[in-house]
Design an enzyme around this catalytic site. Structure first.
Site, PDB file in Angstrom:
ATOM      1  CE  LYS A  79      70.443  47.853 -33.106  1.00 11.52           C
ATOM      2  NZ  LYS A  79      69.744  46.538 -33.076  1.00 11.52           N
ATOM      3  CB  SER A 154      72.636  44.075 -31.765  1.00 15.00           C
ATOM      4  OG  SER A 154      71.363  44.361 -32.310  1.00 15.00           O
ATOM      5  CB  SER A 178      68.876  42.884 -31.170  1.00 20.02           C
ATOM      6  OG  SER A 178      69.943  42.055 -31.538  1.00 20.02           O
TER       7      SER A 178
END
Lengths: 512, 96
Positions: A79, A154, A178
């Site tokens: 990420k 997310s 997330s």
């Protein structure tokens, strides 16, 4: 079975026996990304050259019979919120578009030490604020199971990358769900460890008392392998727990005897999609058939979790994001334009003899901050900064921030009581399967309410895991969330593996 | 709880943000809705409950007071939008 449907554990066995080289494996994934990621949009950047170089180094180590790390030659997607020295780390925000960190996050250092191949950086909601990856400043990520739908968020890029077979493993962060939520919506396995289990050093901060890094994989075994590589004490993170890391990969295969599974009365109320409820209830039945006992429990403060979270997380965010000031790093507004604008504002106020207006006029420095931040942050980040600033401001601090911290303790105490009666809590991860792209645009509160099942684990600091447990009538993945007491990751993984072994949900893959 | 536009403008200044008229309209409506939802916390009895600021309540993490290598100045300044060889540069603060 095509290579991208194989688990990381299978790849590792093939790498160890020499059946495949890391260079070949990495190249296969890179080719698949090149061919198909235009449709999914999981990656913000792919580092083909760097990945192949790392893969070649691991292959050389093996050829020379030098020691190879536990992820020896496996591609891992990361990420874009963990600092990687010299590489862009954008948090999917314009404000960090040109930022290149001067050091590696501890998790990145550990991945390197474990001989992982860092294949690319995945998309996310800007600064990890969101549940659909739609607030990324750069691109939309699509759910590999239905390209009209979001992958959740997310960490939507990481979840989509694993679901699409672009990487066998991925790293995400989980502040209010997330990792677990996009894992559930994309039909992969994702885990948020206990707060403090994994170092936050070098992870761009959103809400520091809630943020935690964790693994994604196609199977529980893969997630155990990645967690083992990244977990552990880090003197550079004062909130990191100084506790030994169990051998999760060895423990994960051991079923739990006399397992007591709790299901939460409040989780099966209004607003839960019928397909989701049916899949989760069926999963509880699977546990029963495996010899576990089911126990109805109550978490009386669960219904306040979203309200509590949306005071605490934005409050911490408003403080953390104060660092983006256009001075130390990140976007800075055009100074000439800014000074010209300020001079024009002053002139206008002087002409109008507006003394009050002149007194309130920004100084050049404040105007620089305000313009830089307003140009650099997107709407969701601005909304959360504003919400947090409001909750912390004079006159509201006690009613909102302090009150939320007290309710947070009550939420934690609910869990402490529950874990006196049960070993694991099982339930839904989201009220419904993945939403359509744009479905909730313009309704932030409706989006926040979808976090009802995930935020409690962050508020209480508990480890949680999500794994696939069904498909909706429309064929969308449905996730099962499991929660355990602090530091009981091994129990969580073992319990998840029991379910996974008895079912076949992780053996089907989306067609791209 | 209703939030006025003036109040939201004040919060924008405290947040060091500058919002257009259209943004102010949207965010005033959004914040009013969200704060209205959050107001339900008032109904929870929290008498005698200690606030919980952190998931793991550790205090005083010590380390040896020894110096070690730190980031070279050049690297620390490398990401600054405006800097010279010694420090960060900002618009004039004094003399306005």
């Amino acid at each position: 079975m095509p290579f991208f449907e194989q688990s990381a554990a299978e790849h590792l066995r093939n790498l160890e026996t020499g059946e495949v080289s890391s260079v070949d494996l990495t190249r296969s994934y890179l080719d698949r990304i090149a061919a198909l990621d235009a449709r999914v949009g999981a990656f913000l950047r792919v580092d083909s050259e760097g990945a192949l170089r790392q893969a070649a180094e691991v292959d050389a180590k093996r050829a020379q019979r030098r020691p190879v790390g536990p992820l020896g030659g496996l591609p891992v997607a990361v990420k874009d919120i963990l600092c990687e020295r010299g590489q862009p780390t954008t948090c999917a925000s314009r404000i960090l578009e040109n930022f290149r960190p001067p050091y590696d996050a501890t998790v990145i250092s550990r991945l390197r030490a474990a001989d992982a191949v860092l294949i690319g950086r995945t998309n996310l909601d800007e600064f990890a604020m969101g549940g659909s990856t739609e607030s990324s400043a750069f691109q939309v990520t699509r759910n590999p199971w239905d390209l009209e739908r979001t992958p959740g968020g997310s960490s939507g890029g990481s979840a989509a990358a694993v679901a699409a077979g672009f990487a066998p493993l991925a790293i995400g962060t989980d502040t209010g769900g997330s990792i677990r939520q996009p894992a559930g919506l994309c039909g992969v396995v994702g885990m948020k460890p206990t707060y403090g289990r994994v170092s936050r050093y070098g992870v761009v901060a959103y809400a520091s008392s809630l943020d935690q890094v964790g693994p994604f994989g196609q199977s529980v075994e893969d997630v155990a392998m990645l967690l083992e590589a990244i977990a552990g004490h880090d003197p550079r993170d004062a909130t990191s727990l100084n506790e030994p890391v169990p051998a999760y990969t060895k423990e994960v295969g051991l079923p739990l005897a006399n397992l007591r599974v709790g299901w939460v009365r409040e989780h099966f109320g209004q607003g839960l999609d019928a397909d989701v409820e049916a899949a989760v209830r069926a999963a509880l039945g699977v546990y029963e058939s495996l010899g576990a006992t089911l126990h109805e429990i109550s978490l009386p403060h669960a219904k306040y979790a979203v309200a509590t979270y949306y005071v605490i997380a934005p409050s911490e965010a408003s403080s953390n994001l104060a660092r983006y000031d256009g001075v130390h790093f990140g976007h800075r507004t055009n100074e000439k334009e800014m000074l010209a604008e300020l001079a024009a504002d002053r002139k206008q106020l002087e002409t109008a003899c507006d003394r009050q207006g002149l007194d309130r006029l920004d100084s050049a420095l404040v105007r620089m901050y305000r313009r830089s931040r307003s140009e650099g942050f997107g709407p969701e980040v601005k909304r959360r900064i504003m919400l947090g600033t409001y909750a912390l401001s004079a006159g509201y601090y006690d009613a909102y921030y302090l009150k939320a911290l007290k309710v947070r303790r009550l939420i934690r105490q609910d869990f402490d009581r529950a874990f006196g009666q049960v070993d694991l809590i099982a339930g839904p991860i989201t009220p419904a399967p993945a939403i359509k792209i744009g479905e909730l645009a313009g309704d932030p509160l409706a989006m926040y309410l979808l976090d009802i099942y995930t935020v409690s684990a962050n508020l209480a600091g508990l480890p949680g895991l999500c794994l696939p447990c069904g498909r909706s009538a429309a064929g969308l993945p449905i996730g099962l969330q499991l929660l355990a007491p602090p530091l009981a990751e091994a129990r969580l993984l073992r319990g998840a593996r029991m379910y996974e072994q008895a079912t076949t949900w992780n053996t089907t893959h989306p067609e791209l | 709880m209703s939030l006025s536009r003036v109040e939201v403008e004040k919060v924008a200044l405290l947040s060091r943000l500058r919002l257009s008229d259209a943004e102010l309209d949207t965010i005033t409506a959004d914040l009013a809705k969200i704060v209205g939802y959050v107001d339900q916390l008032a109904e929870v009895s929290t008498e005698g409950v200690e606030p919980m600021a952190h998931a793991i309540e550790i205090t005083n993490v010590f380390r040896d007071d020894s110096s070690s290598e730190s980031l070279p100045r050049e690297e620390a300044l490398a990401n600054a939008p405006h800097h010279d060889t010694r420090g960060y540069l900002v618009p004039a603060v004094l003399g306005e």
